[in-house]
Design an enzyme around this catalytic site. Structure first.
Site: not given
Ligand code: GAL
Length: 651
Positions: A279, A314-315, A373, A399, A401, A461, A465
């Site tokens: 990320w 990640d995303d 996100c 993960k 979220d 978590r 962030d």
């Molecule tokens: C946030 C998350 C981050 C990352 C991001 C991706 O909400 O806390 O760690 O994963 O989204 O869009």
């Protein structure tokens, strides 16, 4: 005689300085070196660029800033007084809580206590004679920096000598503290490891030293085999139980061995998980090729040899309805409802095969909501299908979220509503034919540490962030450590990823740049995360690892504190407003002790054995330098740099 002439001389001296004194306004100084949590410092107006106003009172001049903020002002002994009116600006958009502090050469001269929106301005008027360095600090009062618009109104120095000047944070050299590992084998990694019966087992024995190397294992459970050249154990254990193994490695320079206990049962992640997550390095630029490169570098850099294991996407691996990169726009699911990776991820199974072939594990990300996100496809109403898909693809960690799940929960923040999506996915993951770690990401809502394990998580978590709170590292750590009662094997508080070295840039075409932390702060980051038994995921750019960053990430004695089988999060002993001790019990009866200084000046910190529950004259070892310091009776005292942690092992 003397008693008469002395006061006269003193009076004359003070008269001469007073007559020479002039007023220097803070707003006339160069503010470019002032730091703050949001925006840039403003001259004669608030951070929102409106007239300065505190508790209904308007001020013509001053400096508008935002917590957390620091102006380090060199006075050179030339100032006599500092005067100002401080408080929350009336145009902050919500309820703010802040603290103001004036420090002189390491001493607190004045502090406001917690100030709230609407409070009348408080007046500062302090004597600065003889002071060299003055710090004007604004803190967030421990509740985050939202709305913390802070004013130093009518702030001025009465100056009779050198003119005040705002100075930059002192530059620090990136000193490599740890001796290079030798060519002989050294087996690292956890001494205890959890798995579930019947599921695929994969463990690369983390070992430093020159290759080629030959590995062997005694006490291997039935169903597992060792690749003796690569040091990778694979297979599956059918029977529940505890298996005691000895791992061995040898090369032309020597040999190493390490006990290793496999607990085949229900609990995974008996020590905090370690790896890399894309990320903070690559945001929505991540591709299959970058993930493979990350796996390559985890091995070639030596990170895998000290225990980094998971390679996590990640995303942004899915499709979105709208996105700046057309390669990431497309149908979210196929006609049977299966989630579709975007064009940067042509073959997920091939990707995890690639990662597994190196003895590493693969992580993936989604949201319980309809969108992630970053606006990509989430798992809402496809949970079972997605859990099975992730397992079929070969992922070993998820993960999850919260993101757009707020729309589904419709503002219901009751414990049941918060738990619901996580329990659903947690149960589904347990049913897959793979061991899949479950990392809850919902920023600590509803005291997630109290129930994260109950809904199937191995880590959660505990905060928002960290990407936006890097200047607040110590506060994040202190807040996270408050949840230490819930830290134990299989159950970990996660204060977010390690960000040292080169870290990301979320802008279009942005590339990672050197992180804003000083070298000392980067060591502190790792020390704190190890003392807290936090999952250790590096989230910087692996292609730009330098010797310093590797040194911060790869000291096996420091990592051993993190991976200690007791799973304890350090206890905090506050000493004063800037210094504190963190003390963590280790399985072998030793203690890891962090002597911490979150203040702006170097400070002496003393760990008293009586406070730490230590008896006798224990040995103290400096873990960053891997050096024995000797035996110490009653206490260990050391100088700790600004924002530093001295990490020792006491036995
Ligand atoms: C946030 C998350 C981050 C990352 C991001 C991706 O909400 O806390 O760690 O994963 O989204 O869009």
């Amino acid at each position: 005689m003397r008693t008469r002439t002395f006061p006269v001389a003193l009076l004359l001296a003070s008269l001469s300085t007073v007559s020479a004194a002039e007023t220097v306004w803070l707003d006339t100084l160069d503010l470019s070196q002032m730091t703050q949590g949001w925006g840039t410092p403003q001259t004669n107006r608030s951070i929102r660029e409106l007239p300065l106003s505190i508790g209904g009172r308007k001020f013509e001049r001053g400096v508008g800033t935002h917590a957390t903020s620091l102006a380090r002002i060199g006075l050179g002994g030339g100032s006599e007084r500092f005067r100002a009116f401080v408080g929350v600006d009336d145009n902050a958009n919500g309820a703010a809580t802040i603290t103001f502090k004036v420090m002189a050469d390491g001493r607190t001269l004045w502090q406001s206590g917690v100030m709230k929106s609407g409070d009348p301005a408080r007046e500062v008027d302090v004597d600065l004679r003889g002071v060299n360095t003055l710090l004007l600090q604004v803190g967030d009062a421990g509740d985050g920096i939202s709305f913390d618009h802070a004013n130093w109104a009518e702030a001025r120095f009465i100056v009779s000598g050198a003119r005040p000047q705002i100075a930059a944070v002192p530059q620090e050299a990136a000193v490599i503290l740890t001796p290079k590992p030798g060519p002989a084998p050294r087996i690292n990694g956890p001494t205890v490891y959890g798995c579930r019966p019947g599921n695929p087992f994969l463990y690369r024995i983390p070992t430093q030293g020159e290759r080629p190397m030959t590995f062997s294992v005694s006490g291997m459970p039935r169903g597992l085999t060792l690749d003796s050249a690569a040091g990778i154990i694979t297979g599956a254990i059918a029977e529940r139980g505890e298996y005691r193994l000895t791992l061995r490695a040898k090369n032309r320079h020597g040999r190493s061995s390490r006990p290793f206990k496999i607990v085949c049962g229900d609990t995974l992640s008996l020590t905090p998980s370690m790896g890399w997550n894309h990320w903070y390095a690559h945001y929505d630029r991540i591709t299959d090729a970058m993930m493979r490169e990350a796996a390559d570098i985890l091995v070639s850099s030596g990170m895998a040899d000290v225990g980094y294991q998971y390679v996590s996407i990640d995303d942004c691996w899915m499709n979105a309805a709208k996105q700046r990169d057309p390669m990431r726009v497309g149908p979210l699911r196929d006609e049977r409802g299966n989630i579709l990776p975007n064009k940067h991820f042509p073959d997920m199974k091939a990707l995890t095969d690639y990662i597994h072939a190196k003895g590493l594990k693969a992580g993936i990300y989604t949201s319980p909501g309809p969108r992630t996100c970053a606006g990509f496809a989430g798992s809402h109403q496809h949970e079972a299908q997605d859990a099975k898909q992730f397992a079929d693809w070969g992922f070993d960690l998820l993960k999850y979220d919260w993101c757009s799940y707020g729309e589904i929960a419709k503002g219901d923040k009751s414990p049941d509503a918060l738990k619901k999506p996580y329990r659903l996915m947690g149960d589904l993951l347990k049913k897959q034919n793979r061991d899949i770690l479950f990392n809850l990401c919902q920023y600590g809502m509803g005291n997630v540490w109290e129930w994260g394990a109950e809904v199937g998580g191995q880590s959660w978590r505990t905060s928002g962030d960290l990407g936006f709170e890097l200047n607040n590292l110590f506060n994040v750590a202190l807040k996270n450590a408050e949840h230490r009662a819930w830290s134990r094997p299989g159950s970990w508080n996660d204060p977010d990823y390690i960000q040292v070295g080169y870290i990301g840039n979320a802008r279009v075409g942005g590339l990672p740049a050197p992180c804003p932390l000083t070298p000392t702060e980067q060591y502190s980051f790792m020390s704190l995360w190890c003392l807290m038994a936090s999952p250790l995921f590096y989230s910087g750019d692996l292609t730009q690892l330098d010797e310093f960053t590797l040194n911060v990430l790869c000291n096996p004695e420091v990592i051993e504190v993190n991976q200690d089988p007791l799973g304890q999060c350090a206890r905090v002993i506050e000493l004063d407003e800037s210094t504190f001790i963190m003390v963590k019990d280790l399985a072998d009866g030793a203690k890891a002790v962090g002597l911490c200084n979150r203040g702006e000046m170097e400070s002496t910190v003393t760990a008293r054995w009586a406070d730490l529950g230590i008896k006798g004259r224990p040995r103290v070892r400096d873990l960053w330098r891997q050096k024995d310091l000797g035996r110490f009776a009653s206490e260990f005292k050391t100088s700790v740099a600004r924002h530093g942690v001295v990490l020792v092992r006491v036995k």
